[in-house]
Design an enzyme around this catalytic site. Structure first.
Site, PDB file in Angstrom:
ATOM      1  N   ARG A   1      -1.126  -2.124  -7.027  1.00  0.00           N
ATOM      2  CA  ARG A   1      -1.549  -3.348  -6.331  1.00  0.00           C
ATOM      3  C   ARG A   1      -2.595  -4.096  -7.162  1.00  0.00           C
ATOM      4  O   ARG A   1      -2.533  -5.306  -7.327  1.00  0.00           O
ATOM      5  CB  ARG A   1      -2.127  -3.008  -4.955  1.00  0.00           C
ATOM      6  CG  ARG A   1      -1.092  -2.540  -3.969  1.00  0.00           C
ATOM      7  CD  ARG A   1      -1.720  -2.006  -2.699  1.00  0.00           C
ATOM      8  NE  ARG A   1      -2.633  -2.892  -2.013  1.00  0.00           N
ATOM      9  CZ  ARG A   1      -2.281  -3.868  -1.179  1.00  0.00           C
ATOM     10  NH1 ARG A   1      -1.004  -4.070  -0.917  1.00  0.00           N
ATOM     11  NH2 ARG A   1      -3.189  -4.616  -0.603  1.00  0.00           N
TER      12      ARG A   1
ATOM     13  N   HIS B   1      -3.604  -9.333   2.454  1.00  0.00           N
ATOM     14  CA  HIS B   1      -5.044  -9.415   2.634  1.00  0.00           C
ATOM     15  C   HIS B   1      -5.378 -10.490   3.662  1.00  0.00           C
ATOM     16  O   HIS B   1      -4.745 -11.541   3.688  1.00  0.00           O
ATOM     17  CB  HIS B   1      -5.742  -9.763   1.320  1.00  0.00           C
ATOM     18  CG  HIS B   1      -5.776  -8.630   0.359  1.00  0.00           C
ATOM     19  ND1 HIS B   1      -6.069  -8.792  -0.968  1.00  0.00           N
ATOM     20  CD2 HIS B   1      -5.559  -7.297   0.523  1.00  0.00           C
ATOM     21  CE1 HIS B   1      -6.035  -7.631  -1.581  1.00  0.00           C
ATOM     22  NE2 HIS B   1      -5.720  -6.704  -0.697  1.00  0.00           N
TER      23      HIS B   1
ATOM     24  N   TYR C   1      -6.999 -20.930  11.280  1.00  0.00           N
ATOM     25  CA  TYR C   1      -6.041 -22.034  11.323  1.00  0.00           C
ATOM     26  C   TYR C   1      -4.845 -21.869  10.391  1.00  0.00           C
ATOM     27  O   TYR C   1      -3.797 -22.445  10.616  1.00  0.00           O
ATOM     28  CB  TYR C   1      -6.750 -23.356  10.980  1.00  0.00           C
ATOM     29  CG  TYR C   1      -7.738 -23.770  12.023  1.00  0.00           C
ATOM     30  CD1 TYR C   1      -7.318 -24.420  13.176  1.00  0.00           C
ATOM     31  CD2 TYR C   1      -9.088 -23.500  11.877  1.00  0.00           C
ATOM     32  CE1 TYR C   1      -8.219 -24.800  14.157  1.00  0.00           C
ATOM     33  CE2 TYR C   1      -9.998 -23.881  12.854  1.00  0.00           C
ATOM     34  CZ  TYR C   1      -9.558 -24.527  13.986  1.00  0.00           C
ATOM     35  OH  TYR C   1     -10.434 -24.887  14.950  1.00  0.00           O
TER      36      TYR C   1
ATOM     37  N   LYS D   1      -2.309  -2.410   7.988  1.00  0.00           N
ATOM     38  CA  LYS D   1      -3.753  -2.212   8.081  1.00  0.00           C
ATOM     39  C   LYS D   1      -4.395  -3.227   9.026  1.00  0.00           C
ATOM     40  O   LYS D   1      -5.262  -2.875   9.819  1.00  0.00           O
ATOM     41  CB  LYS D   1      -4.362  -2.330   6.677  1.00  0.00           C
ATOM     42  CG  LYS D   1      -5.838  -2.093   6.610  1.00  0.00           C
ATOM     43  CD  LYS D   1      -6.317  -2.185   5.169  1.00  0.00           C
ATOM     44  CE  LYS D   1      -7.805  -1.974   5.055  1.00  0.00           C
ATOM     45  NZ  LYS D   1      -8.253  -2.087   3.654  1.00  0.00           N
TER      46      LYS D   1
ATOM     47  N   HIS E   1      -2.195   3.456  -5.604  1.00  0.00           N
ATOM     48  CA  HIS E   1      -2.781   2.192  -5.154  1.00  0.00           C
ATOM     49  C   HIS E   1      -3.043   1.247  -6.333  1.00  0.00           C
ATOM     50  O   HIS E   1      -3.137   0.036  -6.157  1.00  0.00           O
ATOM     51  CB  HIS E   1      -4.084   2.465  -4.391  1.00  0.00           C
ATOM     52  CG  HIS E   1      -4.491   1.367  -3.480  1.00  0.00           C
ATOM     53  ND1 HIS E   1      -3.960   1.204  -2.218  1.00  0.00           N
ATOM     54  CD2 HIS E   1      -5.366   0.355  -3.646  1.00  0.00           C
ATOM     55  CE1 HIS E   1      -4.494   0.151  -1.647  1.00  0.00           C
ATOM     56  NE2 HIS E   1      -5.355  -0.383  -2.485  1.00  0.00           N
TER      57      HIS E   1
ATOM     58  N   ARG F   1       0.856  -1.179   0.000  1.00  0.00           N
ATOM     59  CA  ARG F   1       0.000   0.000   0.000  1.00  0.00           C
ATOM     60  C   ARG F   1       0.902   1.244   0.000  1.00  0.00           C
ATOM     61  O   ARG F   1       1.989   1.220   0.584  1.00  0.00           O
ATOM     62  CB  ARG F   1      -0.893   0.001   1.230  1.00  0.00           C
ATOM     63  CG  ARG F   1      -1.931  -1.107   1.212  1.00  0.00           C
ATOM     64  CD  ARG F   1      -2.717  -1.154   2.513  1.00  0.00           C
ATOM     65  NE  ARG F   1      -3.620  -2.281   2.485  1.00  0.00           N
ATOM     66  CZ  ARG F   1      -3.325  -3.498   2.957  1.00  0.00           C
ATOM     67  NH1 ARG F   1      -2.155  -3.733   3.514  1.00  0.00           N
ATOM     68  NH2 ARG F   1      -4.204  -4.484   2.867  1.00  0.00           N
TER      69      ARG F   1
END
Length: 164
Positions: free
Chosen positions: A95, A118, A128, A29, A92, A2
């Site tokens: 990305r 993400h 998990y 983030k 941006h 970012r």
């Protein structure tokens, strides 16, 4: 990364061997540390940049004060000076471009999503799966950097295919 994470990149976050950027959780983030494999090209750029900004905190310091990161408008201004309108490219947008091309070329979705930092959308799987996929992401990012070099030099562009 970012744009904000790139702006606040500190020299101390680069691993001793120069192969990774380890971003502390508080800067992310999602508030979790993120490891970014650095391509050979990125390592070479950092080696050239170190004599210029390596004496300070930030990889990309402000032109007004080395004690602050570059302005949030710096990348946008650079794109405008290169002739790109806001509809053509944004900071941006790199990305999105990387995600789209890597997905279209068959790279593993988990590797791409992890590279973009993400969060897992499947809450059970996310509870998990803490895999970083670093060897695979390192290979993917090196292939990405090689493609960008090819585009820069104007050579014939070959498909960016995932290697099994």
């Amino acid at each position: 990364m970012r744009p904000g994470e790139l702006r606040h990149w500190e020299w101390s976050e680069i691993s001793d061997d120069g192969m990774e950027w380890r971003i502390p959780g508080p800067k992310m983030k999602m508030r979790q540390q993120h490891i970014v494999p650095l391509s050979k090209q990125a390592q070479a750029v950092l080696a050239e940049l170190r004599p210029v900004t390596g004496h300070g905190t930030y990889v990309f310091p402000s032109v007004r004060s080395g004690k602050r990161p570059m302005s949030e408008n710096t990348v946008t201004l650079a794109l405008r000076l290169l002739g790109y309108s806001g509809e053509e490219m944004t900071a941006h947008g790199f990305r999105s471009m990387a995600s789209t091309l890597l997905n279209e070329e068959g790279w593993n979705r988990d590797w791409i999503e992890r590279q973009l930092a993400h969060a897992e959308r499947d809450k059970i799987r996310g509870a998990y799966n803490y895999a970083e996929y670093l060897p695979d992401r390192r290979r993917m990012m090196q292939t990405w950097a090689d493609l960008l070099d090819t585009l820069h030099t104007g050579a014939k562009v070959l498909p960016l295919r995932a290697v099994s």
